[in-house]
Design an enzyme around this catalytic site. Structure first.
Site, PDB file in Angstrom:
ATOM      1  CE1 TYR A   1      -3.737   2.457   0.634  1.00 51.93           C
ATOM      2  CE2 TYR A   1      -2.363   3.276   2.418  1.00 51.93           C
ATOM      3  CZ  TYR A   1      -3.458   3.419   1.584  1.00 51.93           C
ATOM      4  OH  TYR A   1      -4.270   4.524   1.699  1.00 51.93           O
TER       5      TYR A   1
ATOM      6  CE  LYS B   1      -3.136   5.923  -0.961  1.00 53.41           C
ATOM      7  NZ  LYS B   1      -4.165   6.652  -1.748  1.00 53.41           N
TER       8      LYS B   1
ATOM      9  N   PRO C   1      -1.926  12.345   5.617  1.00 53.53           N
ATOM     10  CG  PRO C   1      -4.105  11.551   5.396  1.00 53.53           C
ATOM     11  CD  PRO C   1      -2.890  11.946   4.593  1.00 53.53           C
TER      12      PRO C   1
ATOM     13  CG  ASN D   1      -2.859   5.928  12.618  1.00 54.49           C
ATOM     14  OD1 ASN D   1      -2.868   4.865  12.016  1.00 54.49           O
ATOM     15  ND2 ASN D   1      -1.775   6.382  13.230  1.00 54.49           N
ATOM     16  CG  LEU D   2      -7.258   9.969   8.351  1.00 57.60           C
ATOM     17  CD1 LEU D   2      -7.660  10.030   6.888  1.00 57.60           C
ATOM     18  CD2 LEU D   2      -7.226  11.366   8.956  1.00 57.60           C
TER      19      LEU D   2
ATOM     20  CG  HIS E   1      -7.073   1.354   9.952  1.00 58.77           C
ATOM     21  ND1 HIS E   1      -7.031   2.504   9.188  1.00 58.77           N
ATOM     22  CD2 HIS E   1      -6.591   0.371   9.165  1.00 58.77           C
ATOM     23  CE1 HIS E   1      -6.542   2.233   7.995  1.00 58.77           C
ATOM     24  NE2 HIS E   1      -6.260   0.945   7.951  1.00 58.77           N
TER      25      HIS E   1
ATOM     26  CD1 TRP F   1      -5.228  -9.120  19.022  1.00 58.53           C
ATOM     27  CD2 TRP F   1      -4.115  -9.018  17.085  1.00 58.53           C
ATOM     28  NE1 TRP F   1      -5.700 -10.131  18.228  1.00 58.53           N
ATOM     29  CE2 TRP F   1      -5.033 -10.097  17.027  1.00 58.53           C
ATOM     30  CE3 TRP F   1      -3.313  -8.760  15.981  1.00 58.53           C
ATOM     31  CZ2 TRP F   1      -5.156 -10.917  15.913  1.00 58.53           C
ATOM     32  CZ3 TRP F   1      -3.437  -9.569  14.860  1.00 58.53           C
ATOM     33  CH2 TRP F   1      -4.345 -10.633  14.825  1.00 58.53           C
TER      34      TRP F   1
ATOM     35  NE  ARG G   1       0.671   2.758  15.026  1.00 59.80           N
ATOM     36  CZ  ARG G   1       1.854   2.238  15.362  1.00 59.80           C
ATOM     37  NH1 ARG G   1       2.728   2.963  16.064  1.00 59.80           N
ATOM     38  NH2 ARG G   1       2.167   1.005  14.995  1.00 59.80           N
TER      39      ARG G   1
ATOM     40  CG  ASP H   1       3.678  -4.163  20.182  1.00 56.93           C
ATOM     41  OD1 ASP H   1       2.482  -4.313  20.473  1.00 56.93           O
ATOM     42  OD2 ASP H   1       4.599  -4.219  21.014  1.00 56.93           O
TER      43      ASP H   1
END
Length: 241
Positions: free
Chosen positions: A58, A62, A85, A87-88, A101, A124, A131, A202
């Site tokens: 991915y 991009k 951006p 994490n949305l 996500h 997890w 983040r 992680d």
């Protein structure tokens, strides 16, 4: 999925040039940056190290879009900008536990555990990774802000020496996955125990974007994380009965 991304962005960028579009905003993700990039991550850290293996395909798609915008700017004089951006989240998110996500997944997990009266919820990993999260409405606001910049500052973004046509979009704030889980637990009203499954990966230890170039232009996020999570949860409850 990766093939679709490449085909869509390639066609959109090319047709934008063919039809004389004056400005184009190509949206990507901070997963374009190396897994162990210096923190906070600056735009010039692109292609300076190995990508996170779990989403490198991915990221490469991009990165191809960023390179295409730059190349069209150089060859054809277009004014295409790429915005990355972090994490949305927010209303309309993907809450499917098999492909969502972390934040929407946690919202659904804690909601269903509350409904079922489950004594524990398993998260997890160790909970230690950090983040940065941003509400989708803030991204929409930042996108309009960038596209409506006067010619001079907009041109500076396109010709920035170390990373032309690329700008990070983020809140500048970060939170550990453990603290995020506790925040979601509070918003949902779950009363049980959070258990961390340390046998699970992680991922990238930290991923904070340096959005100082955007902030210097005068843009700041408006929606604080707890308010945004509450907004996303209310949408989930109303649409996933």
């Amino acid at each position: 999925f990766i093939y679709d991304n490449l085909m869509i962005q390639t066609n959109v960028i090319h047709e934008a040039w063919k039809n004389g579009v004056k400005r184009l905003l190509f949206l990507g993700s901070t997963c374009i940056y190396p897994k162990f990039a210096p923190q906070p991550i600056k735009e010039e850290h692109l292609l300076t190290g190995q990508l996170e293996p779990t989403n490198d395909a991915y990221a490469i798609a991009k990165i191809a879009g960023i390179a295409m915008c730059r190349s069209y700017n150089q060859q054809y004089g277009t004014r295409f900008l790429a915005a990355m951006p972090n994490n949305l989240y927010g209303p309309g998110d993907n809450f499917d536990l098999t492909g969502s996500h972390v934040l929407p997944a946690l919202l659904r997990k804690f909601h269903e555990a509350k409904q079922a009266g489950s004594p524990t919820v398993t998260v997890w990993g160790t909970g230690t990774p950090l983040r940065e999260f941003m509400h989708v409405d803030d991204l929409a606001d930042a996108s309009l802000f960038l596209m409506n910049q006067p010619d001079a500052p907009y041109g500076d973004l396109l010709t920035y020496a170390d990373a032309p046509a690329l700008v990070n979009v983020g809140s500048g704030q970060e939170i550990s996955i453990a603290d995020l889980a506790r925040l979601v637990c509070d918003v949902v009203g779950y009363q049980g125990e959070i258990v961390f499954d340390t046998s699970k990966p992680d991922g990238t230890p930290r991923k904070l974007a340096d959005s100082s170039r955007l902030h210097a232009l005068g843009w700041k996020h408006r929606i604080e994380l707890k308010d945004g999570v509450h907004d996303a949860y209310q949408w989930f409850v109303g649409h996933h009965a």
